[in-house]
Write a protein that holds these residues in place. Sequence first.
Motif, PDB file in Angstrom:
ATOM      1  N   VAL A   1      -5.259 -25.726  28.073  1.00  0.00           N
ATOM      2  CA  VAL A   1      -6.370 -25.217  28.723  1.00  0.00           C
ATOM      3  C   VAL A   1      -7.684 -25.122  28.076  1.00  0.00           C
ATOM      4  N   PRO A   2      -8.746 -25.908  28.506  1.00  0.00           N
ATOM      5  CA  PRO A   2      -9.898 -25.938  27.553  1.00  0.00           C
ATOM      6  C   PRO A   2     -10.648 -24.592  27.325  1.00  0.00           C
ATOM      7  N   GLU A   3     -11.270 -24.442  26.466  1.00  0.00           N
ATOM      8  CA  GLU A   3     -11.959 -23.421  25.955  1.00  0.00           C
ATOM      9  C   GLU A   3     -13.146 -23.395  26.504  1.00  0.00           C
ATOM     10  N   THR A   4     -13.555 -21.990  26.882  1.00  0.00           N
ATOM     11  CA  THR A   4     -14.944 -21.994  27.730  1.00  0.00           C
ATOM     12  C   THR A   4     -15.421 -20.456  27.543  1.00  0.00           C
ATOM     13  N   LEU A   5     -16.400 -20.227  28.427  1.00  0.00           N
ATOM     14  CA  LEU A   5     -16.896 -18.881  28.270  1.00  0.00           C
ATOM     15  C   LEU A   5     -15.774 -17.596  28.619  1.00  0.00           C
TER      16      LEU A   5
ATOM     17  N   SER B   1     -23.938 -25.865  25.241  1.00  0.00           N
ATOM     18  CA  SER B   1     -25.238 -25.397  25.485  1.00  0.00           C
ATOM     19  C   SER B   1     -25.171 -23.776  25.325  1.00  0.00           C
ATOM     20  N   LEU B   2     -23.861 -23.327  25.881  1.00  0.00           N
ATOM     21  CA  LEU B   2     -23.799 -21.962  25.670  1.00  0.00           C
ATOM     22  C   LEU B   2     -24.047 -21.273  24.345  1.00  0.00           C
ATOM     23  N   LEU B   3     -23.238 -22.044  23.418  1.00  0.00           N
ATOM     24  CA  LEU B   3     -23.299 -21.794  22.062  1.00  0.00           C
ATOM     25  C   LEU B   3     -24.597 -21.899  21.318  1.00  0.00           C
ATOM     26  N   ALA B   4     -25.366 -22.798  22.081  1.00  0.00           N
ATOM     27  CA  ALA B   4     -26.714 -23.184  21.667  1.00  0.00           C
ATOM     28  C   ALA B   4     -27.438 -21.776  22.028  1.00  0.00           C
ATOM     29  N   LEU B   5     -27.122 -21.196  22.909  1.00  0.00           N
ATOM     30  CA  LEU B   5     -27.985 -19.869  23.312  1.00  0.00           C
ATOM     31  C   LEU B   5     -27.594 -18.932  22.614  1.00  0.00           C
ATOM     32  N   GLY B   6     -26.576 -19.069  21.721  1.00  0.00           N
ATOM     33  CA  GLY B   6     -26.141 -17.769  20.843  1.00  0.00           C
ATOM     34  C   GLY B   6     -24.866 -17.119  21.302  1.00  0.00           C
TER      35      GLY B   6
ATOM     36  N   TRP C   1     -22.800  -9.246  30.427  1.00  0.00           N
ATOM     37  CA  TRP C   1     -22.221 -10.566  29.466  1.00  0.00           C
ATOM     38  C   TRP C   1     -22.538 -10.731  28.088  1.00  0.00           C
ATOM     39  N   ALA C   2     -22.890  -9.355  27.761  1.00  0.00           N
ATOM     40  CA  ALA C   2     -23.202  -9.083  26.267  1.00  0.00           C
ATOM     41  C   ALA C   2     -22.108  -9.310  25.527  1.00  0.00           C
ATOM     42  N   GLU C   3     -21.008  -8.609  25.688  1.00  0.00           N
ATOM     43  CA  GLU C   3     -19.543  -9.051  25.065  1.00  0.00           C
ATOM     44  C   GLU C   3     -19.049 -10.420  25.669  1.00  0.00           C
ATOM     45  N   SER C   4     -19.627 -11.263  25.242  1.00  0.00           N
ATOM     46  CA  SER C   4     -18.878 -12.524  25.712  1.00  0.00           C
ATOM     47  C   SER C   4     -18.754 -13.328  24.417  1.00  0.00           C
ATOM     48  N   ALA C   5     -18.067 -14.523  24.763  1.00  0.00           N
ATOM     49  CA  ALA C   5     -17.892 -15.696  23.500  1.00  0.00           C
ATOM     50  C   ALA C   5     -17.294 -16.800  24.177  1.00  0.00           C
ATOM     51  N   VAL C   6     -17.447 -17.776  23.493  1.00  0.00           N
ATOM     52  CA  VAL C   6     -16.773 -19.254  23.608  1.00  0.00           C
ATOM     53  C   VAL C   6     -15.378 -19.183  22.951  1.00  0.00           C
ATOM     54  N   THR C   7     -14.356 -19.207  23.549  1.00  0.00           N
ATOM     55  CA  THR C   7     -12.950 -18.962  23.397  1.00  0.00           C
ATOM     56  C   THR C   7     -11.858 -19.651  24.355  1.00  0.00           C
ATOM     57  N   HIS C   8     -10.639 -19.109  24.180  1.00  0.00           N
ATOM     58  CA  HIS C   8      -9.601 -19.474  25.021  1.00  0.00           C
ATOM     59  C   HIS C   8      -9.796 -18.454  26.446  1.00  0.00           C
ATOM     60  N   PRO C   9     -10.130 -19.066  27.584  1.00  0.00           N
ATOM     61  CA  PRO C   9     -10.566 -18.259  28.757  1.00  0.00           C
ATOM     62  C   PRO C   9      -9.760 -17.303  29.338  1.00  0.00           C
TER      63      PRO C   9
ATOM     64  N   CYS D   1     -17.754 -23.586  33.490  1.00  0.00           N
ATOM     65  CA  CYS D   1     -18.336 -23.579  32.241  1.00  0.00           C
ATOM     66  C   CYS D   1     -18.114 -24.403  31.036  1.00  0.00           C
ATOM     67  N   VAL D   2     -16.800 -25.046  31.370  1.00  0.00           N
ATOM     68  CA  VAL D   2     -16.113 -25.607  30.302  1.00  0.00           C
ATOM     69  C   VAL D   2     -17.259 -26.864  29.770  1.00  0.00           C
TER      70      VAL D   2
END
Length: 333
Positions: free
Chosen positions: A200-204, A137-142, A228-236, A131-132
């Motif tokens: 380490v890259p940030e991702t889902l 595009s994941l952020l664009a999904l909200g 996957w409701a409680e998800s975010a883009v941050t450090h994996p 997902c990296v």
Amino acid sequence: MPGAPWEQPGWEQHARAWIADQLERYGLRCDGEIEPVHRLPWSRVLRVPSGRGDLYFKASPPVFGHEPALTRTLGQLFRDRVPEVLAADPELGWLLMKDAGMTLRSAASGDEWLRCMDTVFARMAVLQMGCVDHSPSLLALGVPDRRLAGLPEHFARLLDEQEHTLTPAPDALTPGEIREGRRLLGSFADLCSDLASRGVPETLHHDDFHDANVFVDVRLQRPRVADWAESAVTHPFCTLTVGLRSAAHNAGLLEDSPRLGRLVDAYLEPWSAHGTLPELREALNLALRVGRIVRALTWAHLTASLRPAEQRQESAAQGWIRMYLDAERHLQA
């Protein structure tokens, strides 16, 4: 929850009509009574029997409005690692999914459970690595943005909200704890910068990663991660904040247990391109500290959408902040 969709007149009839339309698209029909599985303040799940097995309908509130589109996208990218989505309507917050099997929590225990969790942890790491490049595009999904650079500001705002909340939970933070949190904002910013520097890259990130959200077949194979409701883009590595805590509790292991260490290594080994195993363990230790605040932010985001009476009963955000403060106090002692 103010304005919860399922509390609106006609919601259930609308949902059932939508389910029927989706079944018709696949040449299916409802083969029995649609039954509720979960009725939570933040979601509704219905079991839909069909001629080709059970299907599951999930409704998410606006606060988790990214879940349908995210789950559908993950299914397109990693079709064998998440439940198979038949239909999704992000505007309504609705998902219709195939049966993914039994929860791992109900299907296994003991050594068998641990062996399966080794696989689950490794598969989660591979999914996150995949997902990296998709993070924008994941952020664009909200999907919520919890990237490290912005976390100190999020934490500061969270402390302000805790101080001025009109519906404090019974276990609300004390004025002293809020002052302590503010005193630690600088060191928290340093902690986030240190973690970001580890390469380490940030991702889902999955913020509710535990065995009740992992589904397996009768042979305990093909594990799929759901909810996957409680998800975010941050450090994996923040995903293991809940993941390790839950695993240790369910397996009856201490934090320094060698067997829990093997579970950690199963997760870290796929990340070997980003550091040696000792370096990755150091990064994980930092991420577990940061992850407590990420988890508090998730709960605060959810709690703000609840009814005042439900807000007063819910203290998970405060609990995670308090865990962070206690742990940092111990490190400084």
